[in-house]
Design a protein around this motif. Structure first.
Motif, PDB file in Angstrom:
ATOM      1  N   ASP A   9       0.793  -1.227   0.000  1.00  9.36           N
ATOM      2  CA  ASP A   9       0.000   0.000   0.000  1.00  9.36           C
ATOM      3  C   ASP A   9       0.827   1.279   0.000  1.00  9.36           C
ATOM      4  OD1 ASP A   9      -2.409  -1.481   0.132  1.00  9.36           O
ATOM      5  OD2 ASP A   9      -2.214  -1.672   2.308  1.00  9.36           O
ATOM      6  N   TYR A  10       2.104   1.170   0.353  1.00 11.14           N
ATOM      7  CA  TYR A  10       2.917   2.382   0.509  1.00 11.14           C
ATOM      8  C   TYR A  10       4.269   2.239  -0.187  1.00 11.14           C
ATOM      9  CZ  TYR A  10      -0.459   3.333   4.220  1.00 11.14           C
ATOM     10  OH  TYR A  10      -1.614   3.543   4.931  1.00 11.14           O
ATOM     11  N   ASP A  11       4.798   3.384  -0.611  1.00 11.11           N
ATOM     12  CA  ASP A  11       6.140   3.440  -1.208  1.00 11.11           C
ATOM     13  C   ASP A  11       7.083   4.118  -0.221  1.00 11.11           C
ATOM     14  OD1 ASP A  11       5.328   2.296  -3.631  1.00 11.11           O
ATOM     15  OD2 ASP A  11       4.737   4.254  -4.443  1.00 11.11           O
ATOM     16  N   ALA A 218       4.665   6.942   1.612  1.00 15.35           N
ATOM     17  CA  ALA A 218       3.616   7.651   0.888  1.00 15.35           C
ATOM     18  C   ALA A 218       2.709   6.615   0.240  1.00 15.35           C
ATOM     19  CB  ALA A 218       4.221   8.562  -0.171  1.00 15.35           C
ATOM     20  N   PRO A 219       1.418   6.928   0.060  1.00 15.36           N
ATOM     21  CA  PRO A 219       0.532   5.979  -0.630  1.00 15.36           C
ATOM     22  C   PRO A 219       1.112   5.610  -1.989  1.00 15.36           C
ATOM     23  CG  PRO A 219      -0.740   7.747   0.359  1.00 15.36           C
ATOM     24  CD  PRO A 219       0.707   8.143   0.499  1.00 15.36           C
ATOM     25  N   SER A 220       0.974   4.362  -2.356  1.00 19.48           N
ATOM     26  CA  SER A 220       1.541   3.889  -3.627  1.00 19.48           C
ATOM     27  C   SER A 220       1.089   4.769  -4.782  1.00 19.48           C
ATOM     28  CB  SER A 220       1.116   2.444  -3.880  1.00 19.48           C
ATOM     29  OG  SER A 220       1.653   1.601  -2.889  1.00 19.48           O
ATOM     30  N   GLY A 221       2.048   5.186  -5.590  1.00 17.84           N
ATOM     31  CA  GLY A 221       1.739   6.009  -6.753  1.00 17.84           C
ATOM     32  C   GLY A 221       1.703   7.492  -6.478  1.00 17.84           C
ATOM     33  N   SER A 222       1.802   7.913  -5.216  1.00 18.99           N
ATOM     34  CA  SER A 222       1.750   9.338  -4.882  1.00 18.99           C
ATOM     35  C   SER A 222       3.098   9.997  -5.168  1.00 18.99           C
ATOM     36  CB  SER A 222       1.389   9.521  -3.407  1.00 18.99           C
ATOM     37  OG  SER A 222       1.488  10.883  -3.042  1.00 18.99           O
ATOM     38  N   ASP A 223       3.049  11.252  -5.610  1.00 19.45           N
ATOM     39  CA  ASP A 223       4.265  12.016  -5.852  1.00 19.45           C
ATOM     40  C   ASP A 223       4.683  12.825  -4.637  1.00 19.45           C
ATOM     41  OD1 ASP A 223       4.397  11.114  -8.478  1.00 19.45           O
ATOM     42  OD2 ASP A 223       3.162  12.755  -9.233  1.00 19.45           O
ATOM     43  N   VAL A 224       3.859  12.818  -3.604  1.00 22.10           N
ATOM     44  CA  VAL A 224       4.130  13.607  -2.404  1.00 22.10           C
ATOM     45  C   VAL A 224       4.769  12.715  -1.352  1.00 22.10           C
ATOM     46  CG1 VAL A 224       3.149  15.060  -0.590  1.00 22.10           C
ATOM     47  CG2 VAL A 224       2.175  15.121  -2.902  1.00 22.10           C
ATOM     48  N   GLY A 226       5.951  11.245   2.218  1.00 23.52           N
ATOM     49  CA  GLY A 226       5.314  11.191   3.519  1.00 23.52           C
ATOM     50  C   GLY A 226       6.151  11.901   4.574  1.00 23.52           C
TER      51      GLY A 226
END
Length: 492
Positions: A9-11, A218-224, A226
């Motif tokens: 779920d997260y990167d 960060a949520p998977s695929g997010s550019d922002v 965490g």
């Protein structure tokens, strides 16, 4: 929360800040000795104690070392840079500020690459800058060794002013589930490079190489990115991987339960593999940096920088490719070597006279297992490359066998001396005297008549049972090859 579930779920994003104590003979801004292990507060002077009127002078050798490190990390070298005062109150800095570099580092915009599971990851270097180390605080009393709960604290200023270099990465993205192993691979390669450069002894257990490991999710695929946490002063390769694995799991559980990750420093606990909160960093800290008025700027001449470039050692990746060819290792075998962190130890063992395959067998096998069980780095397991080469020489000479060699290792680790001395003291030499061996063979034949008859009937493979009986009777000290020959002679 399971590690695999978090990564679904997260990167993760990594950021590694590595502090390296340089191995200069004197401190960064004074002539005091940097030798490790001296009596507390015996390596100090008015400069490193921050006494009024004392003026610092930059250690030229430290500047040279940092430039060589920057060049090895493909950094640009500043044509002009200066020191700054980083102000904060902490008792192990007698001046109440640290002389460091702020917006004008001596090295910047570099990169290196590491390989994990046949995937190459590029690590961008933000900066490499010079500063001085702080002193050492020892908290006495309490159960944790930290200031909380301690009865009192002791200060040793011997380390205050020791030349220190900080290597700061840019955010490392795209590593996925491999993030902790990428961080360990980077630290391993960095240590290998620093040792090859000869600029530091990189002894993590002595604090001359330590890592502040930052990670965010960060949520998977997010550019922002965490919110990050910073686990401070992690002092072993194994712990870097473990600390990041724990933090990824902890942050994942916080986020999955609807909570918020707090930006803070974290303390790493080696005993149970966890981190705990340290200092909050929710608000940007104002260290009130300003230019150091007592030091002139550093302006390395381009010609000097190019001269230093010529002194650089073979790049780690190129060295590994050369050793794979020279040693005859497969890529899989070299990957195992890198995974155990045994490359330099194997190279030193080969230099001491052992065959590469034998050196790899011991360091990546038996000794790596022992180091892992003891929770220490491989180089701290308690045996030197020279002793491993001596151990292998005893095997090849027929003095001991592999099984007895493990008992010899026990003796070396127990401080009983060199491999040869342990063999002599413990009486571990292989018995090759035919008289003693024949007596043991006859006893084994007499105790196992059915097995002996099968051998007489032509089933030679049954000799293994009698060989085992003889080896057991002689506590593993028989020459197995000679035992087999005697058994077949007696039953022919």
């Amino acid at each position: 929360m399971a590690y695999e579930d978090v990564l679904a779920d997260y990167d993760p994003a990594l950021g590694l800040e590595v502090h390296v104590e340089l191995n200069t003979a004197s401190k960064m801004f004074c002539g005091c000795s940097t030798a490790f292990g001296a009596a507390p507060n015996t390596q100090t002077c008015p400069v490193c104690l921050g006494l009024p009127g004392a003026l610092p002078v930059v250690n030229a050798k430290a500047v040279e070392s940092v430039i060589r490190i920057g060049l090895a990390l493909n950094c640009s070298i500043a044509k002009w840079c200066r020191f700054a005062r980083k102000n904060y109150f902490y008792p192990d800095m007698p001046k109440n500020f640290q002389t460091s570099q702020y917006d004008e580092p001596i090295c910047f915009d570099g990169w290196t690459e590491v390989e994990v599971d046949d995937v190459t990851y590029r690590i961008e270097i933000e900066r490499v800058h010079m500063e001085e180390d702080a002193g050492k605080l020892t908290h006495v009393g309490g159960s944790t060794g930290r200031i909380q709960g301690a009865e009192y604290s002791l200060l040793d200023y011997n380390r205050a002013g020791v030349p220190l270099m900080e290597i700061v990465t840019k955010p490392v993205l795209g590593t996925g589930a491999a993030a902790p192993r990428v961080a360990r691979a980077y630290m391993t390669q960095l240590r290998e490079l620093l040792r090859a450069l000869g600029v530091s002894d990189v002894r993590m257990e002595q604090g001359s190489l330590r890592c502040d490991a930052n990670v965010s999710l960060a949520p998977s695929g997010s550019d922002v990115l965490g919110t990050r946490t910073e686990t401070k002063n992690v002092n072993s390769l194994r712990s870097v991987e473990r600390a990041l694995t724990y933090e990824i799991q902890r942050q994942g559980e916080v986020l999955a339960s609807g909570g918020r990750v707090h930006q803070e420093t974290r303390h790493w606990h080696e005993d149970d593999g966890s981190t705990s909160p340290g200092r909050s960093k929710e608000q940007a800290e104002d260290y009130r940096y300003f230019p150091e008025p007592d030091l002139v700027p550093v302006a390395p001449a381009p010609e000097w920088v190019e001269e230093l470039r010529l002194t650089l050692p073979e790049p780690p990746a190129q060295r590994r490719r050369r050793l794979v060819a020279a040693w005859g290792f497969t890529e899989l075998e070299m990957r195992d070597v890198l995974g155990t962190g045994s490359l330099d130890l194997i190279a030193e063992t080969v230099d001491a006279g052992a065959a590469p395959s034998a050196a790899r067998k011991w360091w990546s096998g038996e000794l790596a297992r022992r180091a892992n069980a003891a929770g220490v780095e491989l180089e701290d397991v308690g045996i030197t490359p020279g002793q491993v080469a001596e151990l292998q020489a005893l095997i090849e000479a027929g003095t001991i066998n592999d099984k007895l060699a493990r008992q010899v290792i026990d003796g070396v680790l127990a401080g009983e001396g060199s491999p040869s001395e342990v063999v002599e003291a413990r009486g571990l030499a292989v018995v090759s005297d035919d008289g003693a061996l024949t007596a043991a063979v006859d006893a084994a034949i007499g105790a196992n008549p059915d097995v002996a008859q099968r051998i007489r009937d032509g089933k030679v493979q049954a000799a293994g049972a009698l060989i085992g009986a003889v080896m057991k009777a002689m506590r593993g000290q028989a020459d197995a090859g000679r035992v087999r020959e005697l058994i077949l002679e007696r039953l022919s």
